[in-house]
Design an enzyme around this catalytic site. Structure first.
Site, short mmCIF file in Angstrom:
data_model
loop_
_atom_site.label_atom_id
_atom_site.label_comp_id
_atom_site.label_asym_id
_atom_site.label_seq_id
_atom_site.Cartn_x
_atom_site.Cartn_y
_atom_site.Cartn_z
N ASN A 1 98.74 48.98 38.57
CA ASN A 1 99.84 48.85 39.52
C ASN A 1 100.94 49.88 39.29
O ASN A 1 102.04 49.73 39.84
CB ASN A 1 100.44 47.43 39.43
N HIS B 1 103.29 50.87 42.07
CA HIS B 1 103.05 49.97 43.19
C HIS B 1 104.19 48.99 43.45
O HIS B 1 104.35 48.54 44.59
CB HIS B 1 101.74 49.21 42.98
N GLU C 1 93.54 40.33 36.15
CA GLU C 1 94.89 40.86 35.95
C GLU C 1 95.76 39.96 35.08
O GLU C 1 96.94 39.73 35.37
CB GLU C 1 95.57 41.07 37.32
N ARG D 1 94.86 44.90 33.29
CA ARG D 1 94.69 45.38 34.66
C ARG D 1 96.02 45.70 35.35
O ARG D 1 96.06 46.45 36.32
CB ARG D 1 93.89 44.37 35.49
N HIS E 1 99.95 54.02 52.47
CA HIS E 1 100.01 53.44 51.13
C HIS E 1 100.21 54.52 50.07
O HIS E 1 101.05 54.39 49.17
CB HIS E 1 98.72 52.66 50.86
#
Length: 372
Positions: A247, A250, A239, A243, A266
């Protein structure tokens, strides 16, 4: 029949999607492994016993460790208990941990494997949509702390991943739909064909019972989302750049989970997080209004929430400052410069953040088919 997605990272491995995968998974255990720790939650007790029997029939010792379900299992105390079992069982670096369960179990099992003797092999056998399309693939492992979600962890790639679709037949519809939020994410950041499939089949995908046709669609969606993640993590395991696009939704979603003390699923939190990110991108001049509304339309069609209660901004903002993408005091978000084109938005004006929050908190929470 099964299909295989190759993750061509520094330590290549295969993700197999299909049915009747218990025996192939056992056969994939390295010959050097004499002991296998199976980490599972209570609902998977019977399946864990079956797996243990198959492993012991292969001439190995198999130990079952039952951990608390969902995020309650992702704690330092639970990890320490697993380490204790490994120590008492004389686990060596040639032995293997198996994560059998949803995303929380695979996160925990991966972290236990990554940290024991500085790294032993882990095989992931996810049993939920979320585990299959996200947690079990990509080598991210972690546990939660009192300060936030996944703040302690390690990158530790699995030896293999086995996504047995048989386990989804008994998965509650709410859990299945929550897992589909991560599939939707893959459509918005990369494979827009995912969005087309969901728009066509949303009613069947969220139904209490899956028809054979719906299972075929679900398998296709799972495989396509895994391919999205496989492509990204192969290029950027740790990441450092690309990457981060995984997210999407998120930063705000994890803040909801933390603020709600992990009482939200989630996928439900990420669903609202994606709408927040879309509204933020729109206010920043990155995304047009029809694309924002497509977020709401697709997520609502699955019964996922798209709003969050007002008057909680201070708690959410504090939680977002602990996000892994944050650098110093600089908040960083993944947003879309058009559907299928994720980019970073660094240090957005507080006025934009409040505007995006207002846009997702202007109505009561709509849970739809998902019990938060």
């Amino acid at each position: 029949m099964s299909r295989t997605i190759e993750v061509t990272s520094s330590a290549p491995y295969a993700v197999t999607v299909g049915t009747n995968l218990t025996d192939p998974a056992v056969e994939s255990i390295p010959e050097t492994a004499k002991r296998v720790l199976i980490v599972h939650s209570a609902p998977l007790r019977d399946r864990g016993e079956v797996l243990r029997g198959r492993i012991e029939a292969s001439g190995r010792t198999a130990i079952l460790v039952e951990v608390p379900d969902a995020e309650a299992g992702k704690t330092a105390e639970v990890a320490a208990f697993c380490w204790g079992v490994l120590g008492k069982s004389d686990f060596t670096r040639s032995d293997v941990v198996i994560g059998l369960g949803g995303g929380a179990v695979t996160d925990l099992a991966g972290f236990v494997a990554a940290s024991w003797l500085r790294g032993v092999g882990v095989i992931q056998m996810p049993t939920t949509v979320l585990g299959m399309v996200d947690a079990a693939v990509g080598g991210k492992t972690g546990i939660n702390t009192n300060e936030g979600k996944n703040l302690v962890g390690a990158f530790h790639e699995p030896l293999s991943v086995w996504c047995d679709l048989d386990t989804l037949q008994t998965l509650p519809a709410n859990d299945r739909v929550a897992g589909l939020a991560e599939v939707v994410k893959g459509g918005f950041i990369s494979d827009t064909g995912i969005l087309d499939l969901i728009e066509e089949h949303a009613e069947a995908l969220k139904a209490p019972e899956l028809t054979d046709a719906a299972m075929v669609t679900l398998e296709e969606l799972i495989a396509r989302k895994i391919q999205v993640k496989a492509t990204v993590v192969a290029a950027d395991l740790k990441e450092s750049d690309l990457r981060e696009i995984l997210n999407y939704g998120h930063t705000f979603g994890h803040a909801i989970e933390y603020t709600e003390r992990f009482q939200w699923r989630h996928g439900a939190a990420v669903s609202v997080g994606m709408v927040f990110a879309a509204e933020l991108a729109h206010l920043a001049g990155r995304l047009d209004e029809p694309s924002v509304e497509r977020h709401r339309s697709i997520l609502t069609s699955l019964g996922l929430p798209t709003t969050y209660p007002a008057e909680r901004w201070d708690a959410l903002h504090t939680a977002m400052k602990r996000d892994k993408k944050t650098r110093g005091d600089l908040l960083r978000f993944v947003v879309l410069q058009g559907i299928g084109n994720p980019v970073r938005l660094e240090g957005p004006d507080p006025v934009l953040l409040l505007g995006a929050y207002d846009a997702v908190s202007s109505a009561p929470v709509r849970g739809g088919a998902v019990s938060l």
